[in-house]
Design a protein around this motif. Structure first.
Motif, PDB file in Angstrom:
ATOM      1  N   PHE A 208       0.823  -1.203   0.000  1.00  0.00           N
ATOM      2  CA  PHE A 208       0.000   0.000   0.000  1.00  0.00           C
ATOM      3  C   PHE A 208       0.855   1.251   0.000  1.00  0.00           C
ATOM      4  CE2 PHE A 208      -3.773   2.336   0.421  1.00  0.00           C
ATOM      5  CZ  PHE A 208      -3.574   3.342   1.349  1.00  0.00           C
ATOM      6  N   SER A 209       1.909   1.248   0.794  1.00  0.00           N
ATOM      7  CA  SER A 209       2.763   2.431   0.906  1.00  0.00           C
ATOM      8  C   SER A 209       4.202   2.011   1.176  1.00  0.00           C
ATOM      9  CB  SER A 209       2.268   3.320   2.050  1.00  0.00           C
ATOM     10  OG  SER A 209       3.106   4.451   2.217  1.00  0.00           O
ATOM     11  N   VAL A 210       5.105   2.441   0.295  1.00  0.00           N
ATOM     12  CA  VAL A 210       6.520   2.100   0.429  1.00  0.00           C
ATOM     13  C   VAL A 210       7.230   3.118   1.307  1.00  0.00           C
ATOM     14  CG1 VAL A 210       8.714   1.869  -0.795  1.00  0.00           C
ATOM     15  CG2 VAL A 210       6.628   0.893  -1.773  1.00  0.00           C
ATOM     16  N   ASN A 211       8.038   2.627   2.237  1.00  0.00           N
ATOM     17  CA  ASN A 211       8.869   3.510   3.061  1.00  0.00           C
ATOM     18  C   ASN A 211      10.269   3.637   2.472  1.00  0.00           C
ATOM     19  OD1 ASN A 211       6.870   3.863   5.161  1.00  0.00           O
ATOM     20  ND2 ASN A 211       7.312   1.743   5.714  1.00  0.00           N
TER      21      ASN A 211
ATOM     22  N   THR B 140      -3.451  -3.534   5.103  1.00  0.00           N
ATOM     23  CA  THR B 140      -3.989  -3.508   6.472  1.00  0.00           C
ATOM     24  C   THR B 140      -3.148  -2.615   7.371  1.00  0.00           C
ATOM     25  OG1 THR B 140      -2.681  -5.392   7.255  1.00  0.00           O
ATOM     26  CG2 THR B 140      -4.783  -5.879   6.177  1.00  0.00           C
ATOM     27  N   TRP B 141      -2.232  -1.876   6.762  1.00  0.00           N
ATOM     28  CA  TRP B 141      -1.300  -1.005   7.484  1.00  0.00           C
ATOM     29  C   TRP B 141      -0.378  -1.781   8.427  1.00  0.00           C
ATOM     30  CZ3 TRP B 141       0.245   3.488   5.891  1.00  0.00           C
ATOM     31  CH2 TRP B 141      -0.615   4.242   5.095  1.00  0.00           C
ATOM     32  N   SER B 142      -0.098  -2.996   8.054  1.00  0.00           N
ATOM     33  CA  SER B 142       0.947  -3.755   8.734  1.00  0.00           C
ATOM     34  C   SER B 142       2.256  -3.496   8.008  1.00  0.00           C
ATOM     35  CB  SER B 142       0.631  -5.252   8.702  1.00  0.00           C
ATOM     36  OG  SER B 142      -0.499  -5.539   9.475  1.00  0.00           O
ATOM     37  N   ARG B 143       3.292  -3.166   8.778  1.00  0.00           N
ATOM     38  CA  ARG B 143       4.588  -2.861   8.173  1.00  0.00           C
ATOM     39  C   ARG B 143       5.403  -4.127   8.055  1.00  0.00           C
ATOM     40  NH1 ARG B 143       8.428   2.227   9.904  1.00  0.00           N
ATOM     41  NH2 ARG B 143      10.040   1.950   8.298  1.00  0.00           N
ATOM     42  N   GLY B 144       6.024  -4.307   6.915  1.00  0.00           N
ATOM     43  CA  GLY B 144       6.825  -5.498   6.712  1.00  0.00           C
ATOM     44  C   GLY B 144       8.045  -5.229   5.853  1.00  0.00           C
ATOM     45  N   THR B 145       8.986  -6.141   5.897  1.00  0.00           N
ATOM     46  CA  THR B 145      10.191  -6.090   5.071  1.00  0.00           C
ATOM     47  C   THR B 145      10.178  -7.280   4.142  1.00  0.00           C
ATOM     48  OG1 THR B 145      11.462  -4.970   6.802  1.00  0.00           O
ATOM     49  CG2 THR B 145      12.698  -6.066   5.057  1.00  0.00           C
ATOM     50  N   TYR B 146      10.386  -7.012   2.870  1.00  0.00           N
ATOM     51  CA  TYR B 146      10.274  -8.044   1.850  1.00  0.00           C
ATOM     52  C   TYR B 146      11.571  -8.134   1.053  1.00  0.00           C
ATOM     53  CZ  TYR B 146       5.470  -7.027   3.097  1.00  0.00           C
ATOM     54  OH  TYR B 146       4.321  -6.810   3.817  1.00  0.00           O
TER      55      TYR B 146
END
Length: 120
Positions: A29-32, A103-109
């Protein structure tokens, strides 16, 4: 589910150039931050370069002045232009994305990696 696909690795002579590309897809949804890491044989994975959604960049000292990271965060694409390559740049290069999903869960891929081999 998030997928990262790298391309552009290969074999090059010392002093040559390569350009890596990474495309992210899926439930982002949104890239940091988007970035590149590498793992040389027998060594731990290390940060090569990163770029934030605001365009700020960061480089490992070993690649400053030789590598350039760029990206289109909105399109979830990141690139790594590698010039003046040295044999010690030989490694598997991994694309990395830090992002929020729907879902506004932050993750690293992570991508699966692309091999860069620099011959002397």
């Amino acid at each position: 589910q998030v997928q990262l696909v790298e391309s552009g690795g290969g074999l090059v002579q010392a002093g040559g150039s390569l350009r890596l590309s990474c495309a992210a897809s899926g439930s982002i949804f949104s890239v940091n931050v988007m970035g590149w890491y590498r793992a040389a044989p027998g060594k731990q994975r290390e940060l090569v370069a990163s770029i934030t959604s605001s365009g700020s960049t960061n480089y490992a000292d070993s690649v400053k002045g030789r590598f350039t990271i760029s990206g289109d965060i909105a399109k979830k694409m990141v690139y790594l232009q590698m010039n003046s390559l040295k044999p010690e740049d030989t490694a598997v290069y991994y694309c990395n994305v830090d992002a929020y999903d729907g879902t506004w869960s932050r993750g690293t891929y992570w991508g699966k990696g692309t091999l860069v081999t620099v011959s002397s």
